[in-house]
Design a protein around this motif. Structure first.
Motif, PDB file in Angstrom:
ATOM      1  N   SER A 111     -22.122  -6.034   6.332  1.00 41.46           N
ATOM      2  CA  SER A 111     -21.726  -7.091   7.255  1.00 41.46           C
ATOM      3  C   SER A 111     -20.337  -6.834   7.834  1.00 41.46           C
ATOM      4  N   GLN A 112     -20.211  -7.014   9.150  1.00 39.38           N
ATOM      5  CA  GLN A 112     -18.926  -6.859   9.827  1.00 39.38           C
ATOM      6  C   GLN A 112     -18.206  -8.199   9.979  1.00 39.38           C
ATOM      7  N   ALA A 113     -18.935  -9.298   9.828  1.00 35.72           N
ATOM      8  CA  ALA A 113     -18.369 -10.628  10.037  1.00 35.72           C
ATOM      9  C   ALA A 113     -17.557 -11.118   8.841  1.00 35.72           C
ATOM     10  N   LEU A 114     -17.752 -10.493   7.684  1.00 32.55           N
ATOM     11  CA  LEU A 114     -17.073 -10.936   6.473  1.00 32.55           C
ATOM     12  C   LEU A 114     -16.039  -9.903   6.036  1.00 32.55           C
ATOM     13  N   SER A 115     -14.941 -10.400   5.466  1.00 35.09           N
ATOM     14  CA  SER A 115     -13.919  -9.496   4.936  1.00 35.09           C
ATOM     15  C   SER A 115     -14.374  -8.986   3.563  1.00 35.09           C
ATOM     16  N   ASP A 116     -13.670  -7.996   3.043  1.00 34.15           N
ATOM     17  CA  ASP A 116     -14.029  -7.430   1.735  1.00 34.15           C
ATOM     18  C   ASP A 116     -13.900  -8.457   0.617  1.00 34.15           C
ATOM     19  N   GLU A 117     -12.893  -9.328   0.711  1.00 27.62           N
ATOM     20  CA  GLU A 117     -12.703 -10.371  -0.306  1.00 27.62           C
ATOM     21  C   GLU A 117     -13.864 -11.365  -0.272  1.00 27.62           C
ATOM     22  N   GLU A 118     -14.273 -11.737   0.945  1.00 30.46           N
ATOM     23  CA  GLU A 118     -15.386 -12.676   1.088  1.00 30.46           C
ATOM     24  C   GLU A 118     -16.687 -12.055   0.577  1.00 30.46           C
ATOM     25  N   LYS A 119     -16.886 -10.774   0.854  1.00 31.71           N
ATOM     26  CA  LYS A 119     -18.086 -10.082   0.363  1.00 31.71           C
ATOM     27  C   LYS A 119     -18.125 -10.079  -1.156  1.00 31.71           C
ATOM     28  N   LEU A 120     -16.967  -9.801  -1.777  1.00 30.56           N
ATOM     29  CA  LEU A 120     -16.890  -9.761  -3.237  1.00 30.56           C
ATOM     30  C   LEU A 120     -17.157 -11.147  -3.830  1.00 30.56           C
ATOM     31  N   LEU A 121     -16.603 -12.168  -3.201  1.00 24.63           N
ATOM     32  CA  LEU A 121     -16.799 -13.546  -3.654  1.00 24.63           C
ATOM     33  C   LEU A 121     -18.265 -13.948  -3.547  1.00 24.63           C
ATOM     34  N   LEU A 122     -18.893 -13.613  -2.426  1.00 25.03           N
ATOM     35  CA  LEU A 122     -20.316 -13.936  -2.242  1.00 25.03           C
ATOM     36  C   LEU A 122     -21.191 -13.140  -3.201  1.00 25.03           C
ATOM     37  N   GLU A 123     -20.812 -11.885  -3.447  1.00 23.57           N
ATOM     38  CA  GLU A 123     -21.582 -11.054  -4.378  1.00 23.57           C
ATOM     39  C   GLU A 123     -21.579 -11.668  -5.774  1.00 23.57           C
ATOM     40  N   ASN A 124     -20.444 -12.227  -6.183  1.00 19.58           N
ATOM     41  CA  ASN A 124     -20.349 -12.866  -7.498  1.00 19.58           C
ATOM     42  C   ASN A 124     -21.075 -14.210  -7.531  1.00 19.58           C
ATOM     43  N   ASN A 125     -20.869 -15.031  -6.504  1.00 20.38           N
ATOM     44  CA  ASN A 125     -21.441 -16.380  -6.499  1.00 20.38           C
ATOM     45  C   ASN A 125     -22.933 -16.414  -6.206  1.00 20.38           C
ATOM     46  N   LEU A 126     -23.433 -15.455  -5.436  1.00 17.08           N
ATOM     47  CA  LEU A 126     -24.851 -15.440  -5.070  1.00 17.08           C
ATOM     48  C   LEU A 126     -25.612 -14.301  -5.752  1.00 17.08           C
ATOM     49  N   SER A 127     -25.088 -13.808  -6.862  1.00 12.15           N
ATOM     50  CA  SER A 127     -25.684 -12.634  -7.505  1.00 12.15           C
ATOM     51  C   SER A 127     -27.155 -12.834  -7.874  1.00 12.15           C
ATOM     52  N   SER A 128     -27.544 -14.046  -8.235  1.00 12.10           N
ATOM     53  CA  SER A 128     -28.944 -14.300  -8.617  1.00 12.10           C
ATOM     54  C   SER A 128     -29.880 -14.311  -7.410  1.00 12.10           C
ATOM     55  N   ARG A 129     -29.337 -14.494  -6.205  1.00 17.89           N
ATOM     56  CA  ARG A 129     -30.164 -14.575  -5.000  1.00 17.89           C
ATOM     57  C   ARG A 129     -30.192 -13.285  -4.196  1.00 17.89           C
ATOM     58  N   LEU A 130     -29.384 -12.298  -4.598  1.00 13.98           N
ATOM     59  CA  LEU A 130     -29.293 -11.042  -3.871  1.00 13.98           C
ATOM     60  C   LEU A 130     -30.186  -9.974  -4.498  1.00 13.98           C
ATOM     61  N   THR A 131     -30.705  -9.080  -3.659  1.00 15.77           N
ATOM     62  CA  THR A 131     -31.473  -7.949  -4.173  1.00 15.77           C
ATOM     63  C   THR A 131     -30.497  -6.899  -4.707  1.00 15.77           C
ATOM     64  N   SER A 132     -31.023  -5.821  -5.276  1.00 12.80           N
ATOM     65  CA  SER A 132     -30.158  -4.769  -5.817  1.00 12.80           C
ATOM     66  C   SER A 132     -29.377  -4.063  -4.709  1.00 12.80           C
ATOM     67  N   ASP A 133     -29.883  -4.108  -3.458  1.00 14.18           N
ATOM     68  CA  ASP A 133     -29.189  -3.511  -2.312  1.00 14.18           C
ATOM     69  C   ASP A 133     -28.241  -4.493  -1.639  1.00 14.18           C
ATOM     70  N   LEU A 134     -27.969  -5.630  -2.281  1.00 13.38           N
ATOM     71  CA  LEU A 134     -27.113  -6.705  -1.762  1.00 13.38           C
ATOM     72  C   LEU A 134     -27.641  -7.282  -0.455  1.00 13.38           C
ATOM     73  N   ILE A 135     -28.931  -7.552  -0.431  1.00  9.74           N
ATOM     74  CA  ILE A 135     -29.556  -8.189   0.730  1.00  9.74           C
ATOM     75  C   ILE A 135     -30.030  -9.578   0.308  1.00  9.74           C
ATOM     76  N   LEU A 136     -29.629 -10.572   1.085  1.00 10.48           N
ATOM     77  CA  LEU A 136     -30.036 -11.948   0.838  1.00 10.48           C
ATOM     78  C   LEU A 136     -31.293 -12.233   1.645  1.00 10.48           C
TER      79      LEU A 136
END
Length: 133
Positions: free
Chosen positions: A41-66
């Motif tokens: 994603s280009q719309a999100l910063s690296d910090e936001e990506k890391l935060l979303l990866e942690n908070n939405l980890s149960s909803r993301l695939t192994s390739d980090l696709i929601l």
């Protein structure tokens, strides 16, 4: 986070909806599947990506696709709107940073009260016992 830029990165796919619906369900692809690639994603910063990866980890695939589905309505357009709103709400909640809990000392008066209550309860229970001679 820019909402318009984020929405432009979404990929939609229309598929046939499951369940009852007669002939309409066999002809019309009304179910909408939304996929969002968090890693690229280009719309999100690296910090936001890391935060979303942690908070939405149960909803993301192994390739980090929601991936989100919606087949609530018979209209494909309505389902697309619903799933987009659901996605934006999920991202908004995922970006909330929880407050750090500060450890506080237990006041002495609270400790004294707890011990006093324990002794009181102990006395009440002791008085219920049969006397031993």
């Amino acid at each position: 986070m820019e909402i318009h830029k984020l929405i432009s990165e979404l990929q939609y796919k229309a598929v046939r909806s499951s369940g009852a619906g007669g002939q309409n369900v066999n002809k019309v692809s009304s179910k909408v599947v939304l996929s969002f690639d968090l890693k690229n994603s280009q719309a999100l910063s690296d910090e936001e990506k890391l935060l979303l990866e942690n908070n939405l980890s149960s909803r993301l695939t192994s390739d980090l696709i929601l991936i989100l589905n919606c087949d609530e309505d018979r209209s494909q357009l309505k389902n697309k709107e619903i799933v987009t709103k659901r996605f934006l709400e999920l991202i908004r909640k995922g970006l909330i940073v929880p407050k750090i809990r500060k450890a506080t000392r237990i006041p002495k008066s609270v400790i004294k009260k707890r011990i006093k209550d324990k002794k009181n309860l102990s006395e009440i229970k002791k008085s219920r016992r049969k006397p031993d001679f």
